[in-house]
Design a protein around this motif. Structure first.
Motif, short mmCIF file in Angstrom:
data_model
loop_
_atom_site.label_atom_id
_atom_site.label_comp_id
_atom_site.label_asym_id
_atom_site.label_seq_id
_atom_site.Cartn_x
_atom_site.Cartn_y
_atom_site.Cartn_z
N GLY A 105 0.83 -1.20 0.00
CA GLY A 105 0.00 0.00 0.00
C GLY A 105 0.86 1.25 0.00
N PRO A 106 0.26 2.43 -0.14
CA PRO A 106 1.03 3.68 -0.25
C PRO A 106 1.81 3.99 1.02
CG PRO A 106 -1.29 4.16 0.06
CD PRO A 106 -1.20 2.68 -0.13
N CYS A 107 3.04 4.46 0.85
CA CYS A 107 3.88 4.80 2.00
C CYS A 107 3.63 6.27 2.35
CB CYS A 107 5.35 4.54 1.72
SG CYS A 107 6.40 4.80 3.18
N LEU A 108 2.67 6.49 3.24
CA LEU A 108 2.30 7.83 3.67
C LEU A 108 2.83 8.06 5.08
CD1 LEU A 108 -1.39 7.76 2.41
CD2 LEU A 108 0.65 8.59 1.20
N ARG A 109 2.79 9.30 5.50
CA ARG A 109 3.33 9.61 6.84
C ARG A 109 2.52 8.89 7.92
NH1 ARG A 109 3.08 13.51 10.71
NH2 ARG A 109 1.38 14.60 9.68
N ILE A 110 1.23 8.76 7.70
CA ILE A 110 0.37 8.03 8.63
C ILE A 110 -0.17 6.79 7.91
CG2 ILE A 110 -1.73 8.10 10.00
CD1 ILE A 110 -1.28 11.09 10.35
N LEU A 111 0.09 5.62 8.49
CA LEU A 111 -0.34 4.37 7.86
C LEU A 111 -1.71 3.97 8.38
CD1 LEU A 111 2.87 4.38 7.77
CD2 LEU A 111 2.69 1.91 7.62
#
Length: 123
Positions: free
Chosen positions: A99-105
């Motif tokens: 899944g996308p590597c965002l600052r908040i998972l």
């Protein structure tokens, strides 16, 4: 479809280290950002860390910053979570997913979950 398998969990004393592996099968994981989550009984899955498809982008939960390091070896189709200075509160089942590597998972953005590997930190 992509299949992910976690390994490397176990029992370790506080202050110890472990390296978890998330290996992909059936398809290459080169194009997938990968995240690590953990879950204890009675609670939801907590995002721990993630890494972008090339490895240049990484994010960490505040609770593990400075202690955990995520890395990937696309040639081996594997993502690693290096865990140092482990604490009893790190005890959980650890899962990897794509899944996308965002600052908040958040789990709703992730798919292709592995079966998990148990990490127990205890003296």
């Amino acid at each position: 479809q992509l299949q992910l398998v976690e390994s490397g969990g176990g029992l370790v004393q506080p202050g110890g280290s472990l390296r978890l592996s998330c290996a992909a099968s059936r398809f290459t994981m080169d194009y997938y950002p990968i995240g690590w989550f953990r879950q204890v009984p009675g609670k939801g899955r907590e995002g721990v860390s993630c890494i972008g498809s090339s490895g240049r982008v990484t994010n960490y939960a505040d609770s593990v910053k400075g202690r955990f390091t995520i890395s990937r070896d696309n040639a081996k189709n594997t993502v690693y979570l290096h865990m140092n200075s482990l604490k009893p509160e790190d005890t959980a089942i650890y899962y990897c997913a794509a899944g996308p590597c965002l600052r908040i998972l958040t789990t709703d953005r992730y798919d292709y979950w592995g079966q998990g590997t148990q990490v127990t930190v205890s003296s």
